[in-house]
Scaffold this motif. Structure first.
Motif, PDB file in Angstrom:
ATOM      1  N   GLU A  36     -24.878  31.767  25.534  1.00 17.57           N
ATOM      2  CA  GLU A  36     -25.749  31.281  24.499  1.00 17.57           C
ATOM      3  C   GLU A  36     -26.730  30.246  25.358  1.00 17.57           C
ATOM      4  N   LYS A  37     -27.971  30.325  24.638  1.00 19.11           N
ATOM      5  CA  LYS A  37     -29.094  29.568  25.290  1.00 19.11           C
ATOM      6  C   LYS A  37     -29.400  28.711  24.005  1.00 19.11           C
ATOM      7  N   VAL A  38     -29.550  27.406  24.081  1.00 21.97           N
ATOM      8  CA  VAL A  38     -29.940  26.225  23.108  1.00 21.97           C
ATOM      9  C   VAL A  38     -31.058  25.663  23.402  1.00 21.97           C
ATOM     10  N   LYS A  74     -22.074  29.094  29.431  1.00 18.82           N
ATOM     11  CA  LYS A  74     -21.601  30.332  30.059  1.00 18.82           C
ATOM     12  C   LYS A  74     -20.408  31.073  29.107  1.00 18.82           C
ATOM     13  N   GLN A  75     -20.328  30.455  28.271  1.00 18.31           N
ATOM     14  CA  GLN A  75     -18.988  30.744  27.254  1.00 18.31           C
ATOM     15  C   GLN A  75     -18.621  29.947  26.250  1.00 18.31           C
ATOM     16  N   TYR A  98     -32.745  25.167  18.415  1.00 15.66           N
ATOM     17  CA  TYR A  98     -32.266  26.582  18.220  1.00 15.66           C
ATOM     18  C   TYR A  98     -31.475  27.072  19.078  1.00 15.66           C
ATOM     19  N   SER A  99     -30.555  28.111  18.510  1.00 14.33           N
ATOM     20  CA  SER A  99     -29.611  28.610  19.443  1.00 14.33           C
ATOM     21  C   SER A  99     -30.030  30.213  19.479  1.00 14.33           C
ATOM     22  N   GLU A 100     -29.728  30.856  20.621  1.00 13.75           N
ATOM     23  CA  GLU A 100     -29.963  32.392  20.828  1.00 13.75           C
ATOM     24  C   GLU A 100     -28.945  32.925  21.889  1.00 13.75           C
ATOM     25  N   ARG A 101     -28.324  34.132  21.444  1.00 14.91           N
ATOM     26  CA  ARG A 101     -27.890  34.872  22.464  1.00 14.91           C
ATOM     27  C   ARG A 101     -28.786  35.369  23.578  1.00 14.91           C
ATOM     28  N   ASP A 106     -33.066  38.406  29.902  1.00 13.55           N
ATOM     29  CA  ASP A 106     -32.030  37.744  30.548  1.00 13.55           C
ATOM     30  C   ASP A 106     -31.131  38.537  31.390  1.00 13.55           C
ATOM     31  N   VAL A 107     -30.831  39.685  31.033  1.00 12.11           N
ATOM     32  CA  VAL A 107     -30.199  40.884  31.615  1.00 12.11           C
ATOM     33  C   VAL A 107     -30.883  41.207  32.943  1.00 12.11           C
ATOM     34  N   PHE A 108     -31.978  41.641  32.517  1.00 10.75           N
ATOM     35  CA  PHE A 108     -32.915  41.992  33.557  1.00 10.75           C
ATOM     36  C   PHE A 108     -33.008  41.009  34.635  1.00 10.75           C
TER      37      PHE A 108
END
Length: 118
Positions: A36-38, A74-75, A98-101, A106-108
């Motif tokens: 998660e990113k806040v 991280k979890q 705000y929070s986002e997955r 991010d994966v790239f």
């Protein structure tokens, strides 16, 4: 990448002609080391609080860019609630939060070590 997440059922991430990962968007997001990113728009955050926030449960990284505080986890669950509780307990003022997955961007970045490019 936003369009890819909306339109595609399966995705292949390729860098310099090499396939790095393949799967659904959810499967690929599982590869990201963050859960998660806040992002918090803070008002006059004192630097001392950054080290304290880094010690909160599940926190992976904390950065401050101007008045934007970015906390990656991280979890875990309830990360947002725990951060808000901490901010309130320390009387840290904020305007937006705000929070986002993790995103496919991010994966790239995680897989290639590079930002997405044309």
């Amino acid at each position: 990448m936003e369009e890819v997440e909306i339109l595609c059922d399966r995705v292949i991430i390729i860098d310099k002609g090499k396939i790095l990962a393949t799967g659904t968007t959810d499967e690929l997001k599982e590869l990201a080391r963050i859960e998660e990113k806040v992002t918090v728009e803070v008002v006059d955050l004192e630097i001392q609080y950054i080290e304290k926030i880094k010690k909160l449960e599940n926190v992976d990284e904390v950065t401050l860019d101007g008045n934007l505080l970015l906390v990656t986890y991280k979890q875990g669950k309830n990360n947002l609630v725990n951060l808000i509780d901490y901010l309130k307990s320390e009387n840290i003022k904020y305007n937006k939060i705000y929070s986002e997955r993790p995103t496919l961007n991010d994966v790239f970045l995680e897989l290639t070590g590079k930002e997405l490019r044309d």
